[in-house]
Design a protein around this motif. Structure first.
Motif, PDB file in Angstrom:
ATOM      1  N   ARG B  10      46.569 119.471  34.247  1.00 27.54           N
ATOM      2  CA  ARG B  10      46.435 120.712  35.014  1.00 27.54           C
ATOM      3  C   ARG B  10      47.824 121.254  35.365  1.00 27.54           C
ATOM      4  O   ARG B  10      48.093 122.442  35.247  1.00 27.54           O
ATOM      5  N   SER B  11      48.665 120.332  35.759  1.00 23.02           N
ATOM      6  CA  SER B  11      50.013 120.739  36.138  1.00 23.02           C
ATOM      7  C   SER B  11      50.750 121.347  34.938  1.00 23.02           C
ATOM      8  O   SER B  11      51.414 122.372  35.056  1.00 23.02           O
ATOM      9  N   ALA B  12      50.599 120.714  33.785  1.00 25.53           N
ATOM     10  CA  ALA B  12      51.279 121.229  32.582  1.00 25.53           C
ATOM     11  C   ALA B  12      50.706 122.589  32.202  1.00 25.53           C
ATOM     12  O   ALA B  12      51.458 123.512  31.846  1.00 25.53           O
ATOM     13  N   ASP B  13      49.385 122.728  32.281  1.00 24.48           N
ATOM     14  CA  ASP B  13      48.761 124.021  31.953  1.00 24.48           C
ATOM     15  C   ASP B  13      49.243 125.104  32.907  1.00 24.48           C
ATOM     16  O   ASP B  13      49.555 126.228  32.491  1.00 24.48           O
ATOM     17  N   LEU B  14      49.276 124.759  34.185  1.00 18.57           N
ATOM     18  CA  LEU B  14      49.686 125.757  35.184  1.00 18.57           C
ATOM     19  C   LEU B  14      51.145 126.170  34.982  1.00 18.57           C
ATOM     20  O   LEU B  14      51.496 127.336  35.118  1.00 18.57           O
ATOM     21  N   GLU B  15      51.968 125.191  34.651  1.00 14.96           N
ATOM     22  CA  GLU B  15      53.377 125.506  34.447  1.00 14.96           C
ATOM     23  C   GLU B  15      53.568 126.417  33.228  1.00 14.96           C
ATOM     24  O   GLU B  15      54.322 127.390  33.272  1.00 14.96           O
ATOM     25  N   LEU B  16      52.833 126.081  32.160  1.00 17.75           N
ATOM     26  CA  LEU B  16      52.932 126.915  30.959  1.00 17.75           C
ATOM     27  C   LEU B  16      52.407 128.322  31.250  1.00 17.75           C
ATOM     28  O   LEU B  16      53.019 129.319  30.849  1.00 17.75           O
ATOM     29  N   ALA B  17      51.309 128.387  31.966  1.00 19.42           N
ATOM     30  CA  ALA B  17      50.735 129.704  32.308  1.00 19.42           C
ATOM     31  C   ALA B  17      51.702 130.492  33.179  1.00 19.42           C
ATOM     32  O   ALA B  17      51.873 131.699  33.009  1.00 19.42           O
ATOM     33  N   ARG B  18      52.340 129.789  34.094  1.00 18.49           N
ATOM     34  CA  ARG B  18      53.287 130.480  34.988  1.00 18.49           C
ATOM     35  C   ARG B  18      54.440 131.078  34.179  1.00 18.49           C
ATOM     36  O   ARG B  18      54.829 132.230  34.380  1.00 18.49           O
ATOM     37  N   LYS B  19      54.935 130.288  33.259  1.00 19.84           N
ATOM     38  CA  LYS B  19      56.051 130.788  32.444  1.00 19.84           C
ATOM     39  C   LYS B  19      55.605 131.981  31.596  1.00 19.84           C
ATOM     40  O   LYS B  19      56.344 132.952  31.454  1.00 19.84           O
ATOM     41  N   CYS B  20      54.411 131.862  31.040  1.00 24.76           N
ATOM     42  CA  CYS B  20      53.909 132.969  30.220  1.00 24.76           C
ATOM     43  C   CYS B  20      53.760 134.222  31.077  1.00 24.76           C
ATOM     44  O   CYS B  20      54.125 135.320  30.657  1.00 24.76           O
ATOM     45  N   ALA B  21      53.220 134.047  32.282  1.00 20.95           N
ATOM     46  CA  ALA B  21      53.007 135.200  33.165  1.00 20.95           C
ATOM     47  C   ALA B  21      54.339 135.824  33.556  1.00 20.95           C
ATOM     48  O   ALA B  21      54.422 137.025  33.798  1.00 20.95           O
ATOM     49  N   ALA B  22      55.371 134.992  33.597  1.00 15.84           N
ATOM     50  CA  ALA B  22      56.689 135.497  33.987  1.00 15.84           C
ATOM     51  C   ALA B  22      57.426 136.132  32.805  1.00 15.84           C
ATOM     52  O   ALA B  22      58.569 136.554  32.948  1.00 15.84           O
TER      53      ALA B  22
END
Lengths: 342, 198
Positions: B10-22
Motif C-alpha cells: 500500500r505504501s509503495a502504491d501510494l508513493e508511486l501515485a503521489r509522484k504521478c499526481a505531482a
C-alpha cells in the motif's frame, strides 16, 4: 472451466506500445483546456464524494425536487432507502453507481422528467454519475447546501454542519440560503479565508495563509512578498508578507487550483525548495485533500534537505492532524526511521 | 468488503501515485509500463480482439493520470486501474454499434495438436464474441471477466464497483442471453458445453 486458456491475450507489438505511450504522454503534456476537451469528448463518468447528511434535509430536498416535477409525474416520486451495515455496500441506481460507507443511509429519488436527488441521511457515499441528459439534474443535498451537477467531476465533503466543494472539471452550481455560486475547474467553495490573527501572530498567520498562491497567481504580488521578506531578514530566507498583502493575496486562492499548486511545488523541490515549501505551507493552511498532502510533502522535503528536527516536527504535526490520512503510514515510517538514525 | 493490502504494498502504491499526481514523468512511465499489460488484458478479455484497443488503452491511462490524485490505497493500484479500464470498456461498448463480425479474435488460439480442433476453437471464440456484441455491456463485462477470464466473482465485483450479488445476476443474465443466441450454432454450443457454460 473457463475459456481463458483457449483465448490467450493477443500481444501488441513494441511499435504499438511505443505509439500508445507517446500518445498518452503527449496528451498529458497538452495544455489543460485541450486535455479537458479531450476528456469531455471521451465522456468520462463523474465521481464525487459526499459526507454524512441528516434526515432533516430530506423533506426540504424532496419539496424542491417535487417542484421541478410535472404533477402527473409526482406520484412516481417514491424514495428508495439504501442502508449499509458494518461493511461498505455497493449498489446501482439506474446508471449511477453508489458505494455506501459503513453505517450509512441514503435516500434516492429518481424521476425521468426531472433527474435524480440523493439525500445522505447518515454516513457517507461515493457516487459515479454518467453524463445527464439535457434538462435533467442530479442533485445532492448536504445540510443547507444544495449541489447541482451541471456536468463535472467534483468532490463534496460534509464539514461541521455545512459542506465544502471543489471542482476538478466542468461546472457545478452550489446553492446556499438562496445564493447561487457557479464553480468552475479549480474553484473551491467556500472560498478560503484569512481569519484575523491575534496580535503578534498576524505575520505568521499571513504567511501560512497564502504567499504561494500569490507566487503562482500574481507574480507582481509575489515580488511584493519577497520585498517584504527582504525588509525582515531576521525572520529567515522564506518570503514573508505583511498582513495587508496576505489579505489581498488570499483572494487569489479561490481561482487557483490546489492540484496545480501542489504540482508546481513538487516541480520546484529540486531547484527552489524554499519556494516549494512556501507553496506547500499555504496549501497545508488551506486544508483539504491537497492540504493534507502538502503537510506531508513539507516534512518529506525538509528531510531531503537534511533538516531532521524540522522534518520530525512537521511529521508529528501531520500525524496529529491527520492520524488516518493518506500519508499517515508513510509519516510514521519516516518518524521511526528518524528515531532509529539519530 | 475488500481485503486490506499489506502495508508495504500500500505504501509503495501510494508513493508511486503521489509522484504521478505531482507530475513526476519517470513515475508516470513506471506506472504505465508496469500496468499496461494488465490493462490490455482486461480490455482484450472484454472486447475479444485488439481492434481499437490502442485507443482504449490510451483512454484508460489518460483517465488514470487525470484522477490518480484521488487514489487512496483502499485497493491495490492495479485493481484501481482495472476499475478504470472496465469503465472505459463500458463506455466503448455502450457507444458503438453492434458489429457483424470480428476480425482478429482467436488468431493466437493456443496451439492444439489437432489442426481441426484448433480451427474450430478459433471459430467458436470468434462466434462467442459476435454473440457477446448483442449482450448488454454490463452483463458482457461481468461475463467476460468471470466466465472467459476466470476471475472470481468477488474480484469482478471489485473492479466493476458493484456487489457480488449484482455480478452474479449479470453473469446469469449474460449466460442466459448467450445460450439463447447460440441456440442454433452447434459449434458455439459445443464450445460452451465443453466449459460447462451451456
Amino acid at each position: 472451466m473457463t475459456a481463458r486458456d483457449d483465448i490467450p491475450i493477443e500481444p501488441l507489438s513494441d511499435a504499438s506500445w511505443k505509439r500508445i505511450e507517446r500518445a498518452v504522454f503527449d496528451e498529458l503534456d497538452a495544455p489543460i483546456p485541450q486535455r479537458r476537451r479531450a476528456a469531455s469528448k471521451r465522456g468520462l463518468r463523474w465521481t464525487f464524494v459526499l459526507g454524512g447528511l441528516f434526515a432533516a434535509q430530506a423533506a426540504a430536498a424532496l419539496v424542491y425536487f417535487a417542484a421541478r416535477t410535472e404533477p402527473a409525474e409526482r406520484a412516481s416520486l417514491e424514495p428508495v432507502v439504501v442502508a449499509s451495515g458494518r461493511e461498505p455496500a455497493d449498489t446501482m441506481f439506474g446508471d449511477v453507481a453508489i458505494r455506501l460507507e459503513p453505517n450509512s443511509n441514503l435516500l434516492v429519488v429518481k424521476n425521468a422528467g426531472a433527474g435524480s436527488l440523493v439525500v445522505l441521511e447518515r454516513g457517507g457515499a461515493r457516487f459515479s454519475v454518467p453524463p445527464r441528459a439535457p434538462g435533467t439534474v442530479f442533485v445532492v443535498q448536504a445540510g443547507d447546501v444544495r449541489v447541482e451537477v451541471v456536468g463535472t467531476r467534483f468532490h463534496v465533503r460534509r464539514a461541521n454542519g455545512s459542506a465544502s466543494v471543489d471542482v476538478e472539471e466542468g461546472k457545478v452550481r452550489v446553492v446556499q440560503s438562496g445564493q447561487v455560486h457557479t464553480l468552475g475547474p479549480g474553484d473551491e467553495w467556500p472560498v478560503a479565508r484569512v481569519e484575523p490573527a491575534p496580535a503578534g501572530e498576524a505575520e505568521r498567520a499571513a504567511v501560512e495563509a497564502d504567499p504561494a498562491a500569490a507566487v503562482e497567481a500574481d507574480r507582481a504580488a509575489a515580488d511584493e512578498a519577497r520585498q517584504a521578506a527582504a525588509r525582515e531578514p531576521e525572520r529567515g530566507a522564506e518570503p514573508r508578507l505583511q498582513p495587508s498583502a496576505a489579505g489581498r493575496l488570499a483572494r487569489t486562492v479561490a481561482s487557483s487550483s490546489a492540484a496545480d499548486r501542489f504540482e508546481r511545488a513538487s516541480r520546484l523541490e529540486s531547484q527552489n525548495p524554499a519556494e516549494a515549501l512556501t507553496i506547500y505551507r499555504s496549501l497545508a493552511a488551506a486544508g483539504g485533500r491537497w492540504g493534507e498532502n502538502a503537510a506531508y510533502a513539507m516534512a518529506r522535503l525538509e528531510l531531503d534537505r537534511g533538516r531532521r528536527a524540522e522534518a520530525t516536527r512537521l511529521l508529528k504535526t501531520y500525524l496529529s492532524r491527520h492520524p488516518n490520512g493518506a500519508n499517515a503510514s508513510d509519516a510514521r515510517s519516516l518518524l521511526e526511521r528518524l528515531a532509529r538514525e539519530p | 468488503m475488500f481485503s486490506p493490502l499489506p502495508a508495504s504494498d500500500r505504501s509503495a502504491d501510494l508513493e508511486l501515485a503521489r509522484k504521478c499526481a505531482a507530475g513526476d514523468r519517470a513515475a508516470q512511465q513506471q506506472l504505465f509500463r508496469a500496468q499496461r499489460g494488465a490493462v490490455h488484458a482486461t480490455l482484450f478479455r472484454v472486447l475479444g480482439s485488439n481492434r481499437q484497443i490502442e485507443d482504449l488503452i490510451q483512454d484508460t491511462f489518460i483517465a488514470v493520470f487525470e484522477s490518480i490524485h484521488a487514489f487512496r490505497g483502499d485497493s491495490s493500484l492495479r485493481t484501481w486501474i482495472d476499475t478504470i479500464a472496465v469503465r472505459v470498456c463500458y463506455r466503448h461498448l455502450s457507444r458503438r454499434e453492434p458489429r457483424s463480425q470480428l476480425h482478429a479474435v482467436g488468431e493466437l488460439i493456443a496451439s492444439a495438436s489437432d489442426p481441426e480442433r484448433e480451427a474450430n476453437l478459433r471459430e467458436a471464440v470468434r462466434r462467442l464474441y459476435i454473440v457477446l456484441d448483442r449482450v448488454e455491456p454490463k452483463q458482457r463485462v461481468a461475463y467476460t471477466l468471470h466466465v472467459v477470464d476466470g476471475r472470481p466473482l468477488k474480484e469482478v465485483a471489485r473492479v466493476t464497483r458493484v456487489s457480488v450479488l449484482a455480478v452474479k445476476n449479470r453473469v446469469w443474465r449474460a449466460r442466459r442471453r448467450v445460450r439463447e443466441l447460440a441456440e442454433r450454432d452447434p459449434l458455439l454450443i459445443e464450445f460452451l458445453s465443453a466449459r460447462g457454460d451451456a
